[in-house]
Write a protein that holds these residues in place. Structure first.
Motif, short mmCIF file in Angstrom:
data_model
loop_
_atom_site.label_atom_id
_atom_site.label_comp_id
_atom_site.label_asym_id
_atom_site.label_seq_id
_atom_site.Cartn_x
_atom_site.Cartn_y
_atom_site.Cartn_z
N ASP A 99 0.85 -1.20 0.00
CA ASP A 99 0.00 0.00 0.00
C ASP A 99 0.89 1.25 0.00
O ASP A 99 1.07 1.91 1.02
N TRP A 100 1.45 1.54 -1.16
CA TRP A 100 2.43 2.62 -1.26
C TRP A 100 1.88 3.97 -0.82
O TRP A 100 2.65 4.83 -0.34
N GLU A 101 0.57 4.18 -1.00
CA GLU A 101 0.02 5.53 -0.83
C GLU A 101 -0.40 5.85 0.59
O GLU A 101 -0.72 6.98 0.91
N ARG A 102 -0.45 4.82 1.46
CA ARG A 102 -0.94 5.07 2.81
C ARG A 102 0.07 4.63 3.86
O ARG A 102 0.25 3.42 4.10
N PRO A 103 0.76 5.60 4.46
CA PRO A 103 1.81 5.27 5.42
C PRO A 103 1.29 4.49 6.61
O PRO A 103 0.15 4.71 7.06
N ASP A 104 2.13 3.61 7.13
CA ASP A 104 1.75 2.86 8.33
C ASP A 104 2.59 3.29 9.54
O ASP A 104 2.61 2.60 10.56
N MET A 105 3.28 4.42 9.39
CA MET A 105 3.95 5.01 10.55
C MET A 105 4.29 6.47 10.29
O MET A 105 4.35 6.91 9.14
N ILE A 106 4.48 7.18 11.39
CA ILE A 106 4.93 8.57 11.36
C ILE A 106 6.31 8.60 12.00
O ILE A 106 6.54 7.90 12.99
N LYS B 271 -4.55 4.10 6.67
CA LYS B 271 -5.86 4.59 6.21
C LYS B 271 -5.69 5.94 5.52
O LYS B 271 -6.13 6.12 4.39
N ALA B 272 -5.05 6.90 6.21
CA ALA B 272 -4.86 8.23 5.64
C ALA B 272 -3.74 8.19 4.59
O ALA B 272 -2.82 7.38 4.69
N ASN B 273 -3.84 9.07 3.58
CA ASN B 273 -2.80 9.09 2.55
C ASN B 273 -1.65 10.01 2.96
O ASN B 273 -1.66 10.64 4.02
N TRP B 274 -0.63 10.08 2.10
CA TRP B 274 0.57 10.87 2.41
C TRP B 274 0.24 12.33 2.65
O TRP B 274 0.81 12.97 3.54
N THR B 275 -0.66 12.87 1.85
CA THR B 275 -0.99 14.29 1.98
C THR B 275 -1.54 14.58 3.38
O THR B 275 -1.14 15.55 4.03
N ALA B 276 -2.44 13.73 3.83
CA ALA B 276 -3.05 13.93 5.15
C ALA B 276 -2.03 13.72 6.27
O ALA B 276 -2.00 14.48 7.25
N VAL B 277 -1.19 12.71 6.12
CA VAL B 277 -0.22 12.41 7.17
C VAL B 277 0.82 13.52 7.25
O VAL B 277 1.19 13.97 8.34
N LYS B 278 1.27 14.00 6.10
CA LYS B 278 2.24 15.09 6.11
C LYS B 278 1.63 16.34 6.76
O LYS B 278 2.27 16.99 7.60
N ALA B 279 0.39 16.65 6.41
CA ALA B 279 -0.27 17.84 6.97
C ALA B 279 -0.39 17.70 8.49
O ALA B 279 -0.16 18.66 9.24
N PHE B 280 -0.70 16.50 8.95
CA PHE B 280 -0.81 16.27 10.39
C PHE B 280 0.53 16.49 11.09
O PHE B 280 0.62 17.17 12.11
N THR B 281 1.59 15.93 10.52
CA THR B 281 2.90 16.06 11.18
C THR B 281 3.40 17.51 11.11
O THR B 281 4.03 17.99 12.04
N LYS B 282 3.07 18.20 10.03
CA LYS B 282 3.43 19.62 9.93
C LYS B 282 2.71 20.42 11.02
O LYS B 282 3.29 21.31 11.64
#
Ligand code: ATP
Ligand code: MN
Ligand code: MN
Length: 308
Positions: free
Chosen positions: A128-135, A187-198
């Motif tokens: 699942d390349w598009e949905r990270p499984d860790m931060i 579940k969340a994609n890269w865009t959402a995960v990046k925005a969250f960590t930012k």
């Protein structure tokens, strides 16, 4: 010169089959760690590193002559790759240039055979390349920052991740800083995960501008900690838990419990030499339960809203 012997293998140590060329080549001169010594290290700690390196796109730091020679960051497959290494294609890369992945210990030792000294996985899997499984929150101390301040930054990062419903784990980088890592259900994609960590990095910088910055600008970093959230974008990598570092000292990026995080354990305290002994003496891995602690990242609008 004498080379360092690794800890004796135990019944839990798997066997490796990959043949090494130049097994006696010195990789870390000060510690006397050879290419074979590195393969022994990875064989010994295999079950601890496996969950973080199997089935992911990988980048590598390769140093064919050890840390004293030239090194390069390798993001794609190369000619003459060991057959235990798996080639994978980034579905979004139009060039179709194959990337590297591994499925087992032989794959990892195949990378050692290819002069890999550091292993840097993506935060998502090839399933699942598009949905990270860790931060990964990468805490980078600027010049003059005390270790205690880095430790405090890790604890604050943990608090903020916990407030968002996530479970945070900490490891030394094996370099200068700490990494705070939180498992996700993909579940969340890269865009959402990046925005969250930012948003976390920006909030830390806004609340404590004397301690933290969230942008890379070098001039602003002196005396402050960069809360580097950019490990959390598509294609970015971070050094794996238990990866060796191609730096003097033969340090390893080492998972810690939150209880042992403190002044006594610096960022490069744990090494290829003492990590196998450490793991053998612990009842369980300091990150035991990491995957089971994964939760989905909630949509931003839900987060922080009080229950009615
Ligand atoms: P430290 O504690 O010293 O900061 P670190 O591993 O966190 O150690 P950083 O410089 O903060 O080091 O992070 C660099 C990250 O960027 C690496 O984890 C790596 O995955 C990624 N990276 C991307 N491109 C490169 C490159 N060309 N060379 C090295 N690392 C790269
Ligand atoms: Mn860092
Ligand atoms: Mn960084």
């Amino acid at each position: 010169r004498e080379t360092t012997k690794m800890a004796p293998t135990t019944s839990r140590t798997p066997r490796r089959k990959v043949r090494l060329t130049h097994p006696d080549r010195i990789y870390w001169p000060d510690e006397g760690v050879t290419k074979e010594g590195l393969a022994d290290y990875y064989t010994e700690i295999w079950r601890h590193i496996a969950p973080f390196v199997v089935g992911r796109p990988l980048a590598l730091v390769r140093c064919p002559q050890g840390i004293a020679g030239h090194s390069f960051f390798q993001k794609h497959a190369w000619k003459g790759l060991n057959p235990n290494i798996v080639l994978v294609k980034d579905p979004k890369d139009k060039s179709g240039e194959p990337m590297i992945s591994i499925n087992d210990l032989d794959g990892l030792i195949g990378l050692v055979q290819g002069a890999m000294l550091e292993i840097h996985p993506w935060g998502s899997t090839v399933a699942d390349w598009e949905r990270p499984d860790m931060i990964v929150m990468d805490l980078d101390p600027g010049e003059g920052v005390s270790w205690n301040a880095v430790v405090d930054a890790a604890r604050e990062t943990r608090e903020r991740l916990t407030e968002a419903g996530l479970n945070a784990f900490v490891k030394t980088s094996g370099g200068k800083g700490l990494h705070v890592v939180a498992p996700l259900q993909p579940k969340a994609n890269w865009t959402a995960v990046k925005a969250f960590t930012k948003s976390i990095a920006d909030a830390m910088a806004a609340d404590s501008p004397d301690l933290y910055v969230s942008t890379i600008t070098k001039s602003k970093r002196r005396g402050k900690i960069l809360v580097d959230y950019l490990r959390n974008q598509r294609g970015a990598t971070a050094v794996a838990p238990y990866s060796s570092r191609a730096r003097p000292g033969a340090a390893v990026s080492t998972p810690l419990t939150w209880e042992e995080l403190g002044p006594d354990i610096g960022p490069a305290y744990f090494t290829i030499i003492n990590v196998p002994t450490r793991l053998a003496s612990l009842r369980k891995d300091p990150w035991d339960g990491f995957r089971a602690a994964a939760v989905p990242l909630e949509a931003p609008k839900k987060r922080g809203k009080k229950a009615a």
